[in-house]
Design a protein around this motif. Structure first.
Motif, PDB file in Angstrom:
ATOM      1  N   PRO A 136      -8.279  40.914  72.539  1.00 55.85           N
ATOM      2  CA  PRO A 136      -7.750  41.313  73.850  1.00 55.85           C
ATOM      3  C   PRO A 136      -6.387  41.998  73.684  1.00 55.85           C
ATOM      4  CG  PRO A 136      -8.372  38.987  73.849  1.00 55.85           C
ATOM      5  CD  PRO A 136      -8.460  39.458  72.426  1.00 55.85           C
ATOM      6  N   LEU A 137      -6.085  42.903  74.618  1.00 58.67           N
ATOM      7  CA  LEU A 137      -4.866  43.705  74.546  1.00 58.67           C
ATOM      8  C   LEU A 137      -3.610  42.848  74.365  1.00 58.67           C
ATOM      9  CD1 LEU A 137      -3.630  46.567  74.863  1.00 58.67           C
ATOM     10  CD2 LEU A 137      -3.487  46.102  77.308  1.00 58.67           C
ATOM     11  N   GLY A 138      -3.519  41.743  75.114  1.00 61.62           N
ATOM     12  CA  GLY A 138      -2.331  40.897  75.053  1.00 61.62           C
ATOM     13  C   GLY A 138      -2.096  40.350  73.643  1.00 61.62           C
ATOM     14  N   GLY A 163       2.638  47.513  78.567  1.00 54.45           N
ATOM     15  CA  GLY A 163       1.840  48.336  79.479  1.00 54.45           C
ATOM     16  C   GLY A 163       0.416  47.817  79.601  1.00 54.45           C
ATOM     17  N   GLY A 164      -0.034  47.598  80.821  1.00 48.09           N
ATOM     18  CA  GLY A 164      -1.411  47.170  81.054  1.00 48.09           C
ATOM     19  C   GLY A 164      -1.689  45.710  80.772  1.00 48.09           C
ATOM     20  N   ASP A 166      -1.419  41.544  81.389  1.00 45.52           N
ATOM     21  CA  ASP A 166      -1.380  40.676  82.581  1.00 45.52           C
ATOM     22  C   ASP A 166      -0.053  39.916  82.687  1.00 45.52           C
ATOM     23  OD1 ASP A 166      -1.705  37.683  81.662  1.00 45.52           O
ATOM     24  OD2 ASP A 166      -2.985  38.880  80.366  1.00 45.52           O
ATOM     25  N   PRO A 167       0.251  39.381  83.877  1.00 42.26           N
ATOM     26  CA  PRO A 167       1.573  38.766  84.117  1.00 42.26           C
ATOM     27  C   PRO A 167       1.903  37.600  83.199  1.00 42.26           C
ATOM     28  CG  PRO A 167       0.317  38.908  86.175  1.00 42.26           C
ATOM     29  CD  PRO A 167      -0.575  39.410  85.094  1.00 42.26           C
ATOM     30  N   VAL A 168       0.923  36.809  82.841  1.00 39.68           N
ATOM     31  CA  VAL A 168       1.209  35.657  81.972  1.00 39.68           C
ATOM     32  C   VAL A 168       1.561  36.139  80.567  1.00 39.68           C
ATOM     33  CG1 VAL A 168       0.240  33.599  80.895  1.00 39.68           C
ATOM     34  CG2 VAL A 168      -0.233  34.080  83.307  1.00 39.68           C
ATOM     35  N   ARG A 170       2.602  39.088  79.672  1.00 36.33           N
ATOM     36  CA  ARG A 170       3.875  39.814  79.681  1.00 36.33           C
ATOM     37  C   ARG A 170       5.038  38.847  79.510  1.00 36.33           C
ATOM     38  NH1 ARG A 170       6.039  42.519  83.880  1.00 36.33           N
ATOM     39  NH2 ARG A 170       4.751  41.765  85.574  1.00 36.33           N
ATOM     40  N   ARG A 171       4.966  37.725  80.203  1.00 32.01           N
ATOM     41  CA  ARG A 171       6.061  36.756  80.117  1.00 32.01           C
ATOM     42  C   ARG A 171       6.125  36.113  78.732  1.00 32.01           C
ATOM     43  NH1 ARG A 171       4.890  37.391  85.322  1.00 32.01           N
ATOM     44  NH2 ARG A 171       6.575  37.165  86.834  1.00 32.01           N
ATOM     45  N   GLN A 172       4.950  35.857  78.139  1.00 36.02           N
ATOM     46  CA  GLN A 172       4.945  35.307  76.777  1.00 36.02           C
ATOM     47  C   GLN A 172       5.572  36.318  75.822  1.00 36.02           C
ATOM     48  OE1 GLN A 172       0.781  34.542  76.275  1.00 36.02           O
ATOM     49  NE2 GLN A 172       0.857  32.583  77.354  1.00 36.02           N
TER      50      GLN A 172
ATOM     51  N   PRO B  42      -6.506  39.858  83.740  1.00 36.17           N
ATOM     52  CA  PRO B  42      -6.087  40.246  82.393  1.00 36.17           C
ATOM     53  C   PRO B  42      -7.116  41.152  81.738  1.00 36.17           C
ATOM     54  CG  PRO B  42      -6.794  37.954  82.410  1.00 36.17           C
ATOM     55  CD  PRO B  42      -6.792  38.419  83.827  1.00 36.17           C
ATOM     56  N   ASP B  43      -6.670  41.819  80.687  1.00 35.05           N
ATOM     57  CA  ASP B  43      -7.556  42.604  79.843  1.00 35.05           C
ATOM     58  C   ASP B  43      -8.692  41.681  79.378  1.00 35.05           C
ATOM     59  OD1 ASP B  43      -7.850  45.120  78.303  1.00 35.05           O
ATOM     60  OD2 ASP B  43      -7.759  43.734  76.620  1.00 35.05           O
ATOM     61  N   GLU B 163      -7.644  51.036  86.536  1.00 33.84           N
ATOM     62  CA  GLU B 163      -6.231  51.042  86.084  1.00 33.84           C
ATOM     63  C   GLU B 163      -5.619  52.453  86.090  1.00 33.84           C
ATOM     64  OE1 GLU B 163      -5.127  48.687  82.780  1.00 33.84           O
ATOM     65  OE2 GLU B 163      -6.191  46.932  83.514  1.00 33.84           O
ATOM     66  N   THR B 166      -1.646  52.599  84.796  1.00 35.63           N
ATOM     67  CA  THR B 166      -1.110  51.988  83.583  1.00 35.63           C
ATOM     68  C   THR B 166      -0.337  53.037  82.782  1.00 35.63           C
ATOM     69  OG1 THR B 166      -2.816  50.317  83.505  1.00 35.63           O
ATOM     70  CG2 THR B 166      -1.760  50.846  81.432  1.00 35.63           C
ATOM     71  N   PRO B 195      -3.137  46.085  86.636  1.00 36.34           N
ATOM     72  CA  PRO B 195      -2.436  44.929  86.085  1.00 36.34           C
ATOM     73  C   PRO B 195      -1.113  44.668  86.815  1.00 36.34           C
ATOM     74  CG  PRO B 195      -1.994  46.837  84.728  1.00 36.34           C
ATOM     75  CD  PRO B 195      -2.820  47.317  85.902  1.00 36.34           C
ATOM     76  N   GLU B 302       1.587  37.104  92.621  1.00 35.82           N
ATOM     77  CA  GLU B 302       1.788  36.926  91.177  1.00 35.82           C
ATOM     78  C   GLU B 302       1.939  35.446  90.814  1.00 35.82           C
ATOM     79  OE1 GLU B 302       4.534  39.723  89.592  1.00 35.82           O
ATOM     80  OE2 GLU B 302       4.164  39.135  87.533  1.00 35.82           O
ATOM     81  N   PHE B 305      -1.534  33.977  91.104  1.00 36.85           N
ATOM     82  CA  PHE B 305      -2.383  34.446  90.016  1.00 36.85           C
ATOM     83  C   PHE B 305      -2.098  33.660  88.734  1.00 36.85           C
ATOM     84  CE2 PHE B 305      -3.050  37.585  86.532  1.00 36.85           C
ATOM     85  CZ  PHE B 305      -4.419  37.674  86.640  1.00 36.85           C
ATOM     86  N   MET B 306      -0.806  33.465  88.445  1.00 40.83           N
ATOM     87  CA  MET B 306      -0.471  32.726  87.223  1.00 40.83           C
ATOM     88  C   MET B 306      -0.894  31.268  87.326  1.00 40.83           C
ATOM     89  SD  MET B 306       2.973  34.428  85.739  1.00 40.83           S
ATOM     90  CE  MET B 306       3.960  34.314  87.203  1.00 40.83           C
TER      91      MET B 306
END
Lengths: 246, 313
Positions: A136-138, A163-164, A166-168, A170-172, B42-43, B163, B166, B195, B302, B305-306
């Motif tokens: 996966p991208l993340g 870029g692209g 998810d919010p979780v 990104r924070r990690q 998420p992706d 997307e 992006t 996203p 947000e 979602f989290m």
């Protein structure tokens, strides 16, 4: 000594001035956000700072080395990751680590120990032999960041690392940035997420090749009398966007 | 917005696997006529697979999908003619000029740029000064406008955008969403994945997807309101030490960085907010955090979602 020292750095392509006499200092261990609209000149500036593109005029020192005359030394002392190019999709996680470790001049034993440490830290041991293209991208982005730090560079350049994502995740990712900065690594990061801009120690906003504003997020918000960096960005970047035809 | 024969998109129990990977797992929802419908996740959440099913490029393993009243299994040619699709990756011909790309897409759909001009005009006019430039040499924002023009040139009834923003800067993203609202006002139904949670907020309804499953479907406001606990915006310096101190707090439910604040919730949902604020403030001060401020805040999409994704640490 500052980790990055930029003086009147300029790059012209024909008649077009992509980067117009920018000056920036970034302290060691600082997280510096390098913002700007698409086409504002960020990528050209970064290419000069990592020694891939010669400046037309002006100078820059990164990790103590001159980007024009000592570009090999610059490249050995920095890490770089971008959303567009970071890892090889058709190599496994472990093979990517070995490849980059080799490119950065680490010995086999160092690659092995640091690679194992990296995989353990990311919790990626079970998928060490999976092709990166299947991740996966993340995960890819976290792996790419760790690989960019494998040779323990003084400065790391991150070009839209989230870029692209998810919010979780990104924070990690930003947790990893803070951790690297806490170990003394200087982080130079671009992002289109304005909430991430707020996480930087300081930031600059580029408009049409020039740095239109620079400071801590709090100082910039105070200067423009607005509540968020998003609003600062819109105020500075919107006239430029309209003039460039989108 | 219940199920109706007129819904431009009707999905019932869609399943799709690729080997061991479950890409779509019992996906069921309807998109109402004229709706701006968001897919957020998420992706690997299944959004792109879903677009491929809707555009008849991929057959589901089980379940049914109806697009503009037609079955994706049997009526692919009619669906393709009436749907506009902007894939996630730049998918125009880099060696063709802006104008050639647009003319090509128009001719594939049996129309011309002139016939479709009215719908694309507000977007295409912005890139028309560069119409002889090769598509591969456009900036990110211009590529995106060309791709949208190509997806609209045959005047589709349903627009599918995977997307679209992006890698696009914050100002251009905002302008792109203004355009989507204009298109919606002209009667178009739009399904868009993103996203970005600020974009999810601009949809009429959103479906949150993770690992092929739909976790929630509602208006952005209602999804935010479903956050299970009281939420607080916490400030403190140094910032990272404040996060660490909150993580060590014995009653912590969640802490997430949010712009220049931290969003924090307490596991003891029954406590009055004033009590939580006092206790957390004292906890942070006791750990040497300076400039402590704790204030109640309304949860947004947000946050929700989290929380739905499992409040990853």
């Amino acid at each position: 000594m500052n980790a990055i020292m930029v003086r009147e750095l300029t790059r012209r392509f024909g008649r077009f001035t992509a980067v117009d006499a920018i000056s920036v200092d970034v302290a060691a261990g600082e997280v510096f956000g390098f913002l700007g609209a698409n086409g504002a000149g960020k990528t050209t500036a970064i290419k000069m700072l990592i020694g891939l593109l010669a400046p037309s005029s002006g100078s820059a020192r990164v990790a103590g080395y001159d980007v024009l005359t000592q570009s090999d030394a610059v490249r050995r002392n920095i890490g770089y990751m971008s959303q567009r190019f970071s890892l090889y999709d058709d190599l496994s996680t472990r093979e990517n680590i070995s490849l980059y470790g080799g490119i950065y001049g680490l010995r086999d034993a160092e690659i092995r120990t640091r690679g194992d440490e990296l995989l353990r830290h990311l919790g990626m041991e079970p998928i060490a032999d999976a092709l990166v293209g299947t991740l996966p991208l993340g995960w890819k982005q976290k792996l790419a960041f760790s690989v960019a730090l494998l040779h323990r560079p003084a400065v790391v350049f991150l070009d839209e690392p989230t870029g692209g994502v998810d919010p979780v995740t990104r924070r990690q990712f930003w947790e990893m940035i803070y951790a690297a900065a806490a170990r003394g690594t200087t982080v130079f990061v671009t992002t289109h997420y304005m909430d991430e801009a707020e996480y930087c120690d300081r930031l600059s906003i580029m408009v049409d090749g020039r740095i239109a504003a620079m400071g801590t997020p709090a100082a910039l918000k105070a200067e423009f009398g607005v509540a968020s960096i998003d609003e600062v960005f819109v105020r500075l970047a919107r006239p430029a966007t309209a003039a460039a035809g989108g | 917005m219940s199920a109706s024969a007129g819904a431009p998109v009707q999905l019932r129990g869609l399943h799709k696997r690729f080997g061991d990977t479950v890409a779509l797992d019992d996906v069921t929802f309807d998109v109402a006529p004229g709706e701006l419908y968001g897919l957020v996740g998420p992706d690997g959440g299944g959004k792109t697979t879903l677009f491929r099913v809707l555009t008849t490029l991929l057959l589901p393993d089980a379940g049914s999908a109806t697009v503009l009243g037609r079955d994706v299994r049997t009526d692919l040619w009619e669906i393709r003619a009436r749907v506009g699709y902007m894939p996630g990756r730049f998918s125009l011909y880099p060696d063709l000029s802006v104008e050639e790309n647009l003319a090509f897409f128009a001719s594939v759909f049996g129309t011309s740029i002139t016939a479709g001009y009215e719908l694309i005009a507000p977007i295409y006019r912005q890139i028309e000064p560069f119409k002889t430039r090769r598509a591969g040499q456009l900036s990110g924002g211009m590529k995106q406008k060309l791709a949208l023009s190509c997806a609209l040139v045959h005047r589709p009834e349903l627009l599918l955008l995977d997307e679209p923003t992006t890698g696009v800067d914050a100002v251009s993203r905002r302008e792109f969403w203004d355009l989507l609202h204009d298109l919606q006002a002209s009667g178009l139904t739009i399904v868009v994945s993103t996203p970005y949670m600020d974009e999810a907020d601009r949809c009429d309804r959103v479906a949150l997807m993770q690992k092929g499953r739909v976790l929630a479907i509602d208006t952005p406001r209602a999804i935010g309101a479903a956050f299970p606990r009281a939420l607080f915006a916490v400030r403190g310096a140094p910032r990272h030490a404040t996060i660490e101190a909150l993580r060590a707090y014995p009653h912590l439910a969640s802490v997430q960085p949010f712009g220049d604040t931290l969003h924090f919730s307490d596991r003891r949902a029954e406590l009055p907010p004033a009590h939580v604020m006092r206790e957390v403030g004292a906890w942070l001060q006791g750990r040497g955090i300076r400039e402590v401020a704790v204030a109640p805040i309304a949860p947004g999409i947000e946050d929700a979602f989290m929380a739905l994704m499992g409040d990853a640490p």
